[in-house]
Design a protein around this motif. Structure first.
Motif, PDB file in Angstrom:
ATOM      1  N   LYS A  36       0.856  -1.185   0.000  1.00 42.73           N
ATOM      2  CA  LYS A  36       0.000   0.000   0.000  1.00 42.73           C
ATOM      3  C   LYS A  36       0.893   1.236   0.000  1.00 42.73           C
ATOM      4  N   VAL A  37       0.828   2.003  -1.085  1.00 48.57           N
ATOM      5  CA  VAL A  37       1.608   3.229  -1.216  1.00 48.57           C
ATOM      6  C   VAL A  37       0.723   4.390  -0.781  1.00 48.57           C
ATOM      7  N   THR A  38       1.223   5.215   0.125  1.00 48.67           N
ATOM      8  CA  THR A  38       0.487   6.368   0.635  1.00 48.67           C
ATOM      9  C   THR A  38       1.149   7.639   0.134  1.00 48.67           C
ATOM     10  N   VAL A  39       0.339   8.519  -0.447  1.00 46.30           N
ATOM     11  CA  VAL A  39       0.827   9.811  -0.935  1.00 46.30           C
ATOM     12  C   VAL A  39       0.058  10.898  -0.202  1.00 46.30           C
ATOM     13  N   ASN A  40       0.775  11.718   0.565  1.00 45.69           N
ATOM     14  CA  ASN A  40       0.178  12.855   1.270  1.00 45.69           C
ATOM     15  C   ASN A  40       0.364  14.088   0.394  1.00 45.69           C
ATOM     16  N   LEU A  41      -0.682  14.529  -0.243  1.00 48.15           N
ATOM     17  CA  LEU A  41      -0.612  15.728  -1.075  1.00 48.15           C
ATOM     18  C   LEU A  41      -1.160  16.891  -0.262  1.00 48.15           C
ATOM     19  N   THR A  42      -0.314  17.892  -0.033  1.00 44.19           N
ATOM     20  CA  THR A  42      -0.687  19.053   0.756  1.00 44.19           C
ATOM     21  C   THR A  42      -0.609  20.291  -0.114  1.00 44.19           C
ATOM     22  N   SER A  78      -7.270  21.781   1.208  1.00 41.74           N
ATOM     23  CA  SER A  78      -5.884  21.976   1.622  1.00 41.74           C
ATOM     24  C   SER A  78      -5.045  20.733   1.357  1.00 41.74           C
ATOM     25  N   GLY A  79      -5.639  19.738   0.705  1.00 38.18           N
ATOM     26  CA  GLY A  79      -4.897  18.535   0.344  1.00 38.18           C
ATOM     27  C   GLY A  79      -5.692  17.283   0.626  1.00 38.18           C
ATOM     28  N   GLN A  80      -5.027  16.146   0.418  1.00 39.20           N
ATOM     29  CA  GLN A  80      -5.697  14.874   0.589  1.00 39.20           C
ATOM     30  C   GLN A  80      -4.654  13.769   0.688  1.00 39.20           C
ATOM     31  N   ILE A  81      -5.042  12.647   1.272  1.00 39.39           N
ATOM     32  CA  ILE A  81      -4.179  11.471   1.351  1.00 39.39           C
ATOM     33  C   ILE A  81      -4.710  10.450   0.354  1.00 39.39           C
ATOM     34  N   PHE A  82      -3.806   9.927  -0.481  1.00 40.33           N
ATOM     35  CA  PHE A  82      -4.175   8.938  -1.491  1.00 40.33           C
ATOM     36  C   PHE A  82      -3.464   7.627  -1.183  1.00 40.33           C
ATOM     37  N   GLU A  83      -4.144   6.513  -1.460  1.00 40.38           N
ATOM     38  CA  GLU A  83      -3.535   5.201  -1.271  1.00 40.38           C
ATOM     39  C   GLU A  83      -3.685   4.391  -2.555  1.00 40.38           C
ATOM     40  N   PHE A  84      -2.603   3.721  -2.931  1.00 40.63           N
ATOM     41  CA  PHE A  84      -2.592   2.863  -4.104  1.00 40.63           C
ATOM     42  C   PHE A  84      -1.987   1.519  -3.714  1.00 40.63           C
ATOM     43  N   ASP A  89       8.655  -3.863  -5.229  1.00 47.26           N
ATOM     44  CA  ASP A  89       9.911  -3.732  -5.963  1.00 47.26           C
ATOM     45  C   ASP A  89       9.762  -3.243  -7.397  1.00 47.26           C
ATOM     46  N   TYR A  90       8.635  -2.692  -7.740  1.00 46.08           N
ATOM     47  CA  TYR A  90       8.454  -2.091  -9.062  1.00 46.08           C
ATOM     48  C   TYR A  90       8.671  -0.588  -8.968  1.00 46.08           C
ATOM     49  N   GLN A  91       8.713   0.058 -10.136  1.00 48.89           N
ATOM     50  CA  GLN A  91       8.853   1.515 -10.167  1.00 48.89           C
ATOM     51  C   GLN A  91       7.464   2.137 -10.083  1.00 48.89           C
ATOM     52  N   PHE A  92       7.241   2.870  -9.001  1.00 51.26           N
ATOM     53  CA  PHE A  92       5.960   3.552  -8.797  1.00 51.26           C
ATOM     54  C   PHE A  92       5.929   4.804  -9.666  1.00 51.26           C
ATOM     55  N   ARG A  93       4.872   4.974 -10.420  1.00 55.16           N
ATOM     56  CA  ARG A  93       4.704   6.162 -11.260  1.00 55.16           C
ATOM     57  C   ARG A  93       3.363   6.796 -10.943  1.00 55.16           C
ATOM     58  N   MET A  94       3.399   8.128 -10.878  1.00 56.48           N
ATOM     59  CA  MET A  94       2.186   8.864 -10.556  1.00 56.48           C
ATOM     60  C   MET A  94       2.172  10.158 -11.360  1.00 56.48           C
ATOM     61  N   ARG A  95       0.979  10.557 -11.775  1.00 56.90           N
ATOM     62  CA  ARG A  95       0.804  11.803 -12.517  1.00 56.90           C
ATOM     63  C   ARG A  95      -0.135  12.709 -11.730  1.00 56.90           C
ATOM     64  N   THR A 121       5.753   5.637   1.594  1.00 53.46           N
ATOM     65  CA  THR A 121       5.008   6.842   1.951  1.00 53.46           C
ATOM     66  C   THR A 121       5.723   8.052   1.370  1.00 53.46           C
ATOM     67  N   PHE A 122       4.962   8.904   0.686  1.00 48.73           N
ATOM     68  CA  PHE A 122       5.538  10.064   0.020  1.00 48.73           C
ATOM     69  C   PHE A 122       4.736  11.313   0.342  1.00 48.73           C
ATOM     70  N   ASN A 123       5.408  12.446   0.341  1.00 52.57           N
ATOM     71  CA  ASN A 123       4.774  13.733   0.610  1.00 52.57           C
ATOM     72  C   ASN A 123       5.006  14.651  -0.582  1.00 52.57           C
ATOM     73  N   ILE A 124       3.935  15.280  -1.025  1.00 52.52           N
ATOM     74  CA  ILE A 124       4.019  16.253  -2.113  1.00 52.52           C
ATOM     75  C   ILE A 124       3.408  17.547  -1.598  1.00 52.52           C
TER      76      ILE A 124
END
Length: 147
Positions: A36-42, A78-84, A89-95, A121-124
């Protein structure tokens, strides 16, 4: 005859249970291959961000997509948290697309190699450019000041 019928019924029951439970066991094994990849977009200073004209157009939503899935951040947020769910071990790509009336104003691409349980977990941070002071060019004056 009753004994053969009883064995046939037990064999039929076992076959049915195998057909029902085998896909469930296979699916749970396949789920362990994903992380589960978590992206915190703020969005910094959302009042300013949503009013700023990016390339001459005011943004009315942000689209985040990965793994064939699209999710949206609506205006004034003001942002959102996304989960994929993503293969290990693959290359995660997001647009990330900045949109105005469903047309793309600007597109940002992100990628990260080697996704796993400790690297997921990533923050943008999205922010509009800082307002700049007025640029003054005045010839013939002795002094020019800005406040």
């Amino acid at each position: 005859m009753a004994r053969i019928k009883k064995h046939f019924m037990l064999l039929l029951l076992f076959t049915c249970m195998t057909i029902v439970f085998l896909p469930i066991a296979a699916a749970s094994a396949a789920d362990s291959d994903f992380v589960k990849v978590t992206v915190n977009l703020t969005i910094e200073n959302p009042d300013y961000f949503w009013q700023y004209p990016f390339l001459g157009k005011k943004i009315d939503r942000v689209c985040v997509s990965s793994m064939g899935e699209k999710q949206y951040v609506e205006a004034q947020s003001s942002g959102q948290i996304f989960e994929f769910n993503f293969p290990k071990d693959y290359q995660f790509r997001m647009r990330v697309e900045l949109q105005n009336n469903n047309s793309v104003v600007n597109t940002l691409y992100f990628s990260k190699r080697g996704i796993n349980e400790t690297n997921n977990t990533f923050n943008i941070l999205l922010k509009a450019p800082e307002p700049q002071s007025v640029v003054v060019q005045a010839q013939g004056f002795d002094e020019t000041k800005t406040q």
